[in-house]
Structures are given as structure tokens and as C-alpha cells.
Motif scaffolding. Structure first.
Motif, short mmCIF file in Angstrom:
data_model
loop_
_atom_site.label_atom_id
_atom_site.label_comp_id
_atom_site.label_asym_id
_atom_site.label_seq_id
_atom_site.Cartn_x
_atom_site.Cartn_y
_atom_site.Cartn_z
N LEU A 221 0.94 -1.17 -0.02
CA LEU A 221 0.01 -0.11 0.03
C LEU A 221 1.09 1.31 -0.03
N PRO A 222 1.30 1.82 -1.23
CA PRO A 222 2.19 2.95 -1.09
C PRO A 222 1.31 4.13 -0.54
N ALA A 223 2.00 4.71 0.29
CA ALA A 223 1.34 6.05 0.89
C ALA A 223 1.13 7.13 -0.03
N ARG A 224 2.03 7.41 -1.12
CA ARG A 224 1.72 8.49 -2.14
C ARG A 224 0.41 8.05 -2.94
N LYS A 225 0.09 6.78 -3.00
CA LYS A 225 -1.29 6.43 -3.68
C LYS A 225 -2.31 6.66 -2.67
N HIS A 226 -2.44 6.11 -1.41
CA HIS A 226 -3.51 5.85 -0.60
C HIS A 226 -3.47 6.98 0.35
N PHE A 227 -2.55 7.61 1.03
CA PHE A 227 -2.46 8.00 2.30
C PHE A 227 -3.67 9.38 2.30
N SER A 228 -3.47 10.23 1.36
CA SER A 228 -4.29 11.39 1.32
C SER A 228 -5.89 11.06 1.40
N ALA A 229 -6.37 10.20 0.51
CA ALA A 229 -7.61 9.85 0.81
C ALA A 229 -8.02 8.80 1.84
N HIS A 230 -7.10 7.86 2.38
CA HIS A 230 -7.42 7.05 3.49
C HIS A 230 -6.15 7.04 4.13
N PRO A 231 -5.90 8.16 5.25
CA PRO A 231 -5.16 7.82 6.15
C PRO A 231 -5.44 6.51 7.31
N GLU A 232 -6.50 6.42 7.14
CA GLU A 232 -6.90 5.13 8.24
C GLU A 232 -6.27 3.80 7.86
N TYR A 233 -5.66 3.80 6.47
CA TYR A 233 -4.98 2.45 6.22
C TYR A 233 -3.74 2.52 6.91
N PHE A 234 -3.11 3.42 7.32
CA PHE A 234 -1.86 3.56 8.00
C PHE A 234 -1.85 3.73 9.42
N ALA A 235 -0.51 3.30 9.88
CA ALA A 235 -0.58 3.10 11.36
C ALA A 235 -0.92 4.46 12.04
N GLU A 236 -1.55 4.31 13.21
CA GLU A 236 -1.69 5.56 14.01
C GLU A 236 -0.65 5.31 15.10
N VAL A 237 0.12 6.27 15.55
CA VAL A 237 1.15 6.33 16.19
C VAL A 237 0.85 7.60 17.21
N ALA A 238 1.05 7.41 18.51
CA ALA A 238 0.68 8.60 19.28
C ALA A 238 -0.45 9.40 18.86
N GLY A 239 -1.58 8.88 18.53
CA GLY A 239 -2.53 9.57 17.90
C GLY A 239 -2.59 10.32 16.70
N VAL A 240 -1.59 10.04 16.06
CA VAL A 240 -1.48 10.45 14.44
C VAL A 240 -1.26 9.38 13.55
N ARG A 241 -2.00 9.34 12.55
CA ARG A 241 -1.95 8.38 11.44
C ARG A 241 -0.48 8.84 10.65
N GLN A 242 0.35 7.88 10.36
CA GLN A 242 1.78 8.23 9.84
C GLN A 242 1.97 7.72 8.31
N PRO A 243 2.27 8.68 7.35
CA PRO A 243 2.37 8.38 6.24
C PRO A 243 3.66 7.70 5.62
N ASP A 244 4.62 7.72 6.48
CA ASP A 244 6.14 7.12 6.46
C ASP A 244 6.78 6.86 7.66
N LYS A 245 7.84 6.08 7.46
CA LYS A 245 8.36 5.50 8.57
C LYS A 245 7.61 4.92 9.56
N ALA A 246 6.73 4.24 9.31
CA ALA A 246 5.88 3.41 10.35
C ALA A 246 5.35 2.14 9.50
N GLN A 247 4.29 1.53 10.02
CA GLN A 247 3.70 0.35 9.38
C GLN A 247 2.34 0.82 8.83
N LEU A 248 1.40 -0.34 8.64
CA LEU A 248 0.02 -0.05 8.06
C LEU A 248 -0.92 -0.53 9.31
#
Length: 850
Positions: A221-248
Motif C-alpha cells: 500500500l504505497p502512501a503516495r497512492k493511498h494516504f491522502s484519501a485513506h489515512p486510516e490505512y496507515f499506522a496510528e502512532v501517538a494519536g497521529v496516522r503516519q504516512p511514512d517511517k511506520a507500518q500499516l
């Protein structure tokens, strides 16, 4: 052929017996394969022989000719000569000798070395197995392939082999050595490696192919393709969804659906692969959303639980359409321990990665490695498809001496006993190769991966004799001396070595190493051997240079002892290393970047010193505005971590420091570069100012009050355009170096709940990070204490200025503990400011706690 310096093979050489699995021998006459340069034998291939079988036949003919002078003909298909035959391949052995392929052990690489009457069969289930039969046969005759240039083929006026009925299956299904020197196709094939990163191809019977290799979550799941429309696909760390240097976010059903579709695309695009990687990224930042936390809870609190559930779901879908394909995942850093409930499916390979272990000692004999042995045994109980990613080098310094042969000799057979079926041995890889003892390690590892019962140090001696000739005793003496640094007392000093930390070299040890290499160079009998000695000597030279760049306080300067002389020595070293084709000194960037970085820091930096009766504070503005030393004067104890000269970016490490970020960075996104300079200094107080290329300006003020240094950091936007930014203010506590790390954290949450726990030495996973927000955050003060040091660092701050508190620690070798304060992130309008006031007290611990 290269000259051979090892002991000669007897002229009437008899076939040896390997340690791999085999059956008893039949009672037939000894076969005379060649005598006085002549042979009655013909090498026989099937008419439809595969490329690997043809390679095997030609390799056998070439090596036998080199050994005996006899050139055996190769016959392919009918008619079959009416002579004694050496039959290459499963089909021709079955047809001519009525050998049943079903008698072979399971596995595509199993093979037989078998005599029937006056005939010899070298045949495998698969063409690669047949190729291994030939190389095993040649190995039993005494052939050795030490390096790409140095091969030993024994001489034999007559060559006899005894009757044989060997049925062999390699002890590990996957054998990969990740050194540049081990990637050569011929060398890797002859040493019976099958890893996907070596330059093996159809002519070598293929290899075990992965796609992609590892760390594939963002490929799924490339962040450049999905993050802007679906941040919920990516790891929530300290309350913030992370677009890079984290997990799914692995419990999100849409993530599973998209990832499964992507794996099917990989299978269509890369049908040649056997294993498809569904594995965590090479960072931390696992998801902390409610669903993922619940899944962890159900799996005994292990982050590996959500990962394995996710991987198993994809593997189940793949098995329905492609039952021959496998899914591989990592048990790495935060996911190293297995989950409590979920078990890997049969088509899942777990690759366990012991990156936090001491590499100097056999794992079962080292107190630092008990956590890994527990994880290994736990995984071994729940899967029979376990791979291990084993670390073999110092990633920060490919050239530093890394005395780990005792560990390798013990742990490869240990893995076999515990049911591990595949090993990836990660060493030094770069275009130019040249890591410390890279060729020696590659050869010894290849021998152990094929035969875990082999005697590692005998293999070391054989290699040194063949490659270094008369210089070999001196290189062996240096290996022994280096290993005494890590061997347990009374045999040695008992130091530990790690993936990012080598041993400490006393000047006397380096002097002894230089003397031994002087003797080795004098004993080298030709220019080729002399060059090999000089290349091996680079490791001692690099160790001496690294130690020589240790920074000292000399008056008003922070400087190496001899910066100008050291600059010349480093420049000369880079020239020598480049002359041997070396392009990288570590895994991140080329030697050209290292040369610029080393020379940039090899100079004197001006120190600003603040001092009162209790504290001495040394500030080096040009090192990121860093406070590099904070001494409690009544005891002489240092409160801040002092970096070692082998650390990356040394000396710009440790101490008290402030950074400017464009947004909250959960796992180390790079801050903006700040150019700092001294603004003012006076009794007990100083100020520094920093400027950023984007126009922002940061000012930092230090004031001594008793045992406390008070800091005030202010970020301002003096420009005409709004800028989003925030501050991180960090302290790196002194954990004590080496074996003495002992750190606890304690504070009271804003909710009133007390927190107190041990960070170092780490009880399990060797690192950790925690972010505290809202009522869970420290109530304006928190403390790190070191009982061995008898000192605490107490950090006070203005709670309204701090959005989150961040605690980061790493043990086993690196021994670092950071306490970080993050300001809120805001769009700073022209003229707007953000600030953090923070105080650090060096406090003595009560005697009963020291």
C-alpha cells in the motif's frame, strides 16, 4: 589454478564421507576413475539434460582433468558408450542403472552419490540437486573453492573412489550469504548456496527467489497512492496516522483486501518467485489504533499477533489459487516474540531476526541473548518452517575487526538442532565489497551452511593457508588476538560486540595487530599475496583511525588530539581503500560521502563553558547547538551521554539539543538543518541563535542555577509567509557505556498515577519508545536515574508549552536513553513564535539506591 598452500591430498585419494544424511555403502570394488592421465570412463547425460546438469557434467570433466590429466568425454543421449559411466542426472541414472528416484530424501535439492558395479551415479531430484551431487563429489575428492580467484584442485596420478551409497539432503533448505564476495555465480554454485540475491540463474538450477525481498508493507500500500484519501490505512502512532517511517493498520479490512490483491499481482508479474514477502517496514511505528491494540491484547500483548493474523489471511487466499507459492514475513524488532494464540499456516515462512543480540559469544552462553533464545525456542514450538536472518557484521563499520567466528561456529549447528530450515547471513554488501574478512567469512559460512558439523576453525586455517600462504600464521595470530577481546574470562576480556558496535581496542592491541601485519607482509611470497595482506590490514588501520578521532576538551576547544595529522591519515586511508575497489565503509552511503563527513568534523570546535559551584556545562554551538557535557562537579559525574568515536555522525551526538521539525516525527523523520552560532555569553548564562534555509529562526538560552541548567528555546517566523513547524527539545542521559547500563524512568502522570520502571538493561526487546499525551503525560517533571552512576537527570518543563512527551531508549551495545519534549505544531504566521522552557537538574541519588 592458483598455487595451493594447504596440505597435499594423497595421490591415491579415497572418497570421503560427508556429515550430511546418507545411507550405508554397498560392497563393490573400488572404482579406478583415472590413472596416469588416462580414463576408461565416460560422463553420460540424458538427451534432454537441463542447463544445470550440463554445467555439472562440464564442471566434473574440467576438475577431473585438472586433477589427473585425464579428459573424460561427455556423451549426451543415445547411443551410450560401452565403457564405465559416470551418470549425471536423475533420468539417465534411472534408465541406465535402474535407480529409483523415490529412494531419495524429500526436497528438490536431495541427491545421490552411488556406485553400481563399475558405474557411478551423481543424480538429484532436481537439476540443482544433480549439480550439488557433482560439487559434493568433487569436494570429497579435495576440491575447494576459497574465493573467486583462489581454488584448490589436488593432484592425483591415480584416482580411486570406494563404493558409495550416499543419499543426501541439505540440512537447510535456504542458504544465503549476503556478502558482495559471495554473489558471484560460479563461487556461489560451487559452494552450494541457493539464495535469491546471488547471481545464480538457470545454468545453476535456479535459486530460491523472493518478490519483493523484505520490508514490503509500503509496496503493498504505497502512501503516495493511498494516504491522502485513506489515512486510516496507515499506522496510528501517538494519536497521529503516519504516512511514512511506520507500518500499516493491519486490522483494517480494506488494507487486507488491497494487500491480497497486490500479492496476486506479484504472483502474476513474477511467477518465477517461490516466496512473496508480506513483511513489516524497516522501522518501528506499529499501529496503536483501538482494533490493533485489541488484537495485541488477545495475542498476549505481542505486536506480532496482528502481523501474523494479517499474513495468515493473505496466505490462505494464496493457497487456494497457488498452492505451490509461499508467503514470508519477519519476526523483527518489535515483532520478534511470537503471538500467544495465532500460529503460522503451512505456507508461511517466519524469518526471525535477532538484530539486538551480542555477536561475540555463542547465543546460549551470553546473558545478553537469553531473550532471543527464548524467542527462538518459542517459534520453534509453533512452526516447522522457520528461517533466521543472522547478522554477521558491524553495519556502521564494515572494516572494523568483528571477532565473531566462535559465535558463528556455535550458532549455525544450534539453529539446525532447533529446527531452523533456512539461514540468511547478512554481512557487508556494497558494489566494491571489501568488508573485514569478507572472503574468509563467506567461505567458512558456506561450509557451515552445508555441513553444520564442520569444524569452523579448521576451515579458517585451510582458507588462510590457501589464500595467504606463508603470511597465514600471522593473520591467524591476529584473529586469535581479536577473539580474545570477546571470549569469556579467563580466555579473554569478555567484551560484547553488536550489529552497530565493535569491541574497544586498547593501544597495545592495535600495536600488536600492526606488528603482526608487518610480519605477514614480509612473509608474503608474491605480489598477489602481499596485496591480500595489505587489504586485510585495512581493518586494523581503520580501528586506529576511529580511535584517533576521539574528541577531547583542550582549553576552549573540543577537538581530536591531532586534527591536522588525522586529516592526512584519513585522506591516505581513503585512497588506499579505494585502490582495492572498496566503495562503502557501511551500509548507508558511499565512501566519497564518508570522506567529506570525516574531514568536515576533523577540526577544533569552540566551546562555551558555563560554570558554578555545582555544575559545569560545555556548549559547542557548531555541533547542532549541542550541550556536549554536563558535569556534577562535587562528584565529577557526567549526567549526559558521551558518544563513542565509532558512532555514526560522531561527534554530533549526545548531550542536550533542540531540533525544528515540519511536523511531529514519531520515528525519526529528519529535522530541518539549523546553522547555529554563539549570540552572547556571560557568567552562568549564554545564548545561541540558529538560522534555517526556509527563513525560520531559533534561539536557545542557557542559565545555571545551582545544580540545574535552565533552557529556553524559541522558534520564530521572521519571514513574510506562514510556515508550519514545531520544536523538539531533547536530553540524552548517561546510561554508562558497555556492560554497566542501568537506567530507570519515573514520574507522576497528570492523572496522578505514578510510573516507575527499568529501561536498561532491557528486560526483553532491546529498544522502546513511548509517547505520553494529555492526562497520561508527566505532570511537568520526569526523571531518569542511574543507580550504578548514583546520579539522576531530572527534567522540569512548562506543561502548557508541551503537547507530548516522548521517551526513547535502546540497549545492548548502543545504550541510549532520550527524554524529548514536543511543542504543539502550528502554522506560524509572520512574527509568530513557539517556545519551550525546560530545566535539567543533575541530582545525586540516595546512597541506598546507588
Amino acid at each position: 589454478m592458483a598455487r595451493d598452500f594447504s596440505s597435499r591430498i594423497p595421490r591415491r585419494h579415497l572418497l570421503g564421507w560427508p556429515a550430511a544424511a546418507m545411507c550405508g555403502a554397498q560392497s563393490h570394488e573400488t572404482l579406478l576413475l583415472a590413472a596416469h592421465g588416462q580414463s576408461r570412463y565416460t560422463i553420460c547425460l540424458d538427451a534432454g539434460a537441463a542447463p544445470a546438469e550440463r554445467r555439472a557434467a562440464h564442471e566434473l570433466a574440467a576438475h577431473l582433468a585438472a586433477m589427473t590429466g585425464a579428459r573424460l568425454p561427455i556423451a549426451e543421449g543415445a547411443p551410450v558408450p560401452d565403457t564405465p559411466l559416470i551418470l549425471i542426472g536423475d533420468r539417465v541414472a534411472a534408465e541406465r542403472l535402474n535407480l529409483d528416484p523415490a529412494e531419495l530424501p524429500p526436497g528438490v535439492e536431495s541427491f545421490r552419490i552411488e556406485t553400481v558395479g563399475e558405474h557411478l551415479a551423481l543424480a538429484g531430484r532436481h537439476p540443482r540437486g544433480t549439480m550439488y551431487a557433482v560439487y559434493t563429489f568433487l569436494n570429497q575428492l579435495g576440491c575447494r573453492w576459497y574465493t573467486r580467484e583462489v581454488t584448490h584442485v589436488p593432484s592425483a596420478r591415480s584416482l580411486r573412489v570406494p563404493p558409495a551409497r550416499q543419499r543426501i539432503r541439505p540440512p537447510f533448505e535456504y542458504r544465503e550469504i549476503y556478502y558482495t564476495e559471495a554473489q558471484d555465480k560460479d563461487w556461489a554454485a560451487r559452494n552450494r548456496l541457493n539464495g535469491g540475491l546471488a547471481k545464480l540463474d538457470e545454468s545453476t538450477g535456479g535459486k530460491i527467489r523472493f518478490h519483493p525481498f523484505v520490508h514490503s508493507f509500503y509496496d503493498l500500500l504505497p502512501a503516495r497512492k493511498h494516504f491522502s484519501a485513506h489515512p486510516e490505512y496507515f499506522a496510528e502512532v501517538a494519536g497521529v496516522r503516519q504516512p511514512d517511517k511506520a507500518q500499516l493498520c493491519l486490522t483494517n479490512p480494506a488494507v487486507l483486501r488491497i494487500a491480497t490483491e497486490r500479492v496476486f499481482e506479484w504472483i502474476r508479474e513474477h511467477p518465477e518467485a517461490t516466496l512473496y514477502s508480506v513483511s513489516q517496514n524497516d522501522c518501528e511505528g506499529w499501529c496503536e489504533c483501538a482494533r490493533c491494540r485489541q488484537a495485541e491484547k488477545e495475542e498476549g500483548g505481542q505486536p506480532s499477533g496482528p502481523i501474523l493474523r494479517f499474513v495468515n489471511a493473505i496466505a490462505a487466499a494464496v493457497e487456494k489459487r497457488h498452492p505451490d507459492k509461499l508467503i514470508e514475513t519477519l519476526a523483527y524488532t518489535f515483532s520478534e516474540a511470537p503471538p500467544a494464540r495465532t500460529r503460522p499456516r503451512a505456507n508461511v515462512r517466519i524469518r526471525l531476526c535477532p538484530i539486538g543480540v551480542c555477536q561475540g559469544h555463542p547465543y546460549r552462553d551470553c546473558r545478553h541473548n537469553r531473550f532471543f533464545m527464548q524467542n527462538l525456542e518459542a517459534w520453534s514450538r509453533v512452526t516447522r518452517q522457520l528461517y533466521v536472518w543472522h547478522y554477521v557484521t558491524n553495519f556502521w563499520h564494515y572494516l572494523l575487526p568483528h571477532p565473531n567466528f566462535d559465535e558463528l561456529a556455535a550458532d549455525i549447528p544450534m539453529y539446525q538442532r532447533r529446527g531452523v530450515v533456512g539461514l540468511f547471513m547478512q554481512g557487508a554488501v556494497s558494489p566494491g565489497g571489501g568488508g573485514e574478512n569478507a572472503e574468509l567469512r563467506s567461505y567458512v559460512l558456506a561450509r557451515l551452511l552445508w555441513d553444520p558439523g564442520a569444524h569452523a576453525w579448521r576451515e579458517v586455517d585451510a582458507f588462510l593457508g590457501a589464500v595467504y600462504g606463508g603470511a597465514a600464521p600471522y593473520l591467524r595470530a591476529w584473529l586469535d588476538r581479536a577473539h580474545r577481546l570477546v571470549r569469556h574470562p579467563p580466555e579473554g576480556e569478555g567484551q560484547s560486540i553488536w550489529t552497530y558496535r565493535g569491541p574497544r581496542f586498547a593501544p597495545s592491541v592495535l600495536a600488536e595487530g600492526k606488528r603482526l601485519f608487518d610480519q605477514a607482509e614480509a612473509a608474503a611470497e608474491n605480489p598477489a599475496v602481499r596485496d591480500r595482506v595489505r587489504k586485510a590490514r585495512l581493518s586494523v588501520e581503520w580501528a586506529e583511525l576511529i580511535e584517533g578521532r576521539r574528541f577531547l576538551f583542550q582549553g576552549a576547544d573540543y577537538t581530536p588530539a591531532d586534527p591536522e595529522g588525522l586529516r592526512e591519515q584519513f585522506a591516505a586511508f581513503f585512497t588506499r581503500a579505494g585502490g582495492f575497489g572498496i566503495t562503502h565503509l557501511h551500509e548507508w552511503h558511499g565512501m566519497d560521502v564518508d570522506e567529506r563527513e570525516r574531514l568536515r568534523y576533523l577540526r577544533a570546535f569552540h566551546v562555551v563553558t558555563l560554570e558554578n559551584e555545582t555544575l559545569r556545562l560545555d556548549i559547542v554551538p557548531q555541533l547542532s547547538g549541542r550541550v556536549v557535557r554536563m558535569v556534577h562537579k562535587p562528584t565529577g559525574r557526567e549526567a549526559l551521554r558521551q558518544p563513542d568515536p565509532d558512532e555514526r555522525s560522531y561527534p554530533d551526538q549526545g548531550g542536550l539539543v533542540a531540533f525544528v521539525h515540519p511536523e511531529f516525527s514519531a520515528w525519526g523523520r529528519s529535522p530541518w538543518t539549523v546553522e547555529w552560532e554563539l549570540e552572547s555569553a556571560g557568567p552562568g548564562q549564554a545564548a545561541i541563535v540558529g538560522r534555517l534555509e526556509n527563513g525560520l529562526r531559533v534561539r536557545r538560552r542557557f542559565t545555571l542555577v545551582g545544580a540545574e541548567v535552565r533552557t529556553h528555546t524559541q522558534l520564530e517566523n521572521p519571514g513574510t509567509q506562514p510556515m508550519r513547524a514545531g520544536l523538539q527539545v531533547r536530553a540524552e542521559f548517561n546510561p554508562r557505556a558497555g556492560e554497566g547500563a542501568d537506567v530507570e524512568v519515573s514520574f507522576r502522570r497528570r492523572s496522578g498515577a505514578p510510573v516507575r520502571r527499568r529501561l536498561l538493561p532491557p528486560p526483553g526487546v532491546f529498544f522502546g519508545v513511548e509517547t505520553y499525551l494529555g492526562e497520561g503525560a508527566p505532570d511537568a517533571v520526569w526523571e531518569l536515574s542511574n543507580r550504578t552512576l548514583g546520579l539522576a537527570l531530572r527534567n522540569r518543563f512548562e506543561a502548557p508549552q508541551v503537547e507530548r512527551c516522548w521517551l526513547w531508549w535502546r540497549g545492548r551495545g548502543e545504550n541510549r536513553v532520550y527524554v524529548c519534549l514536543w511543542s504543539p505544531f502550528a502554522e506560524l504566521a509572520p512574527g509568530d513564535r513557539v517556545e519551550v522552557a525546560s530545566a535539567y537538574e543533575a541530582a545525586l541519588l540516595p546512597k541506598d539506591s546507588a
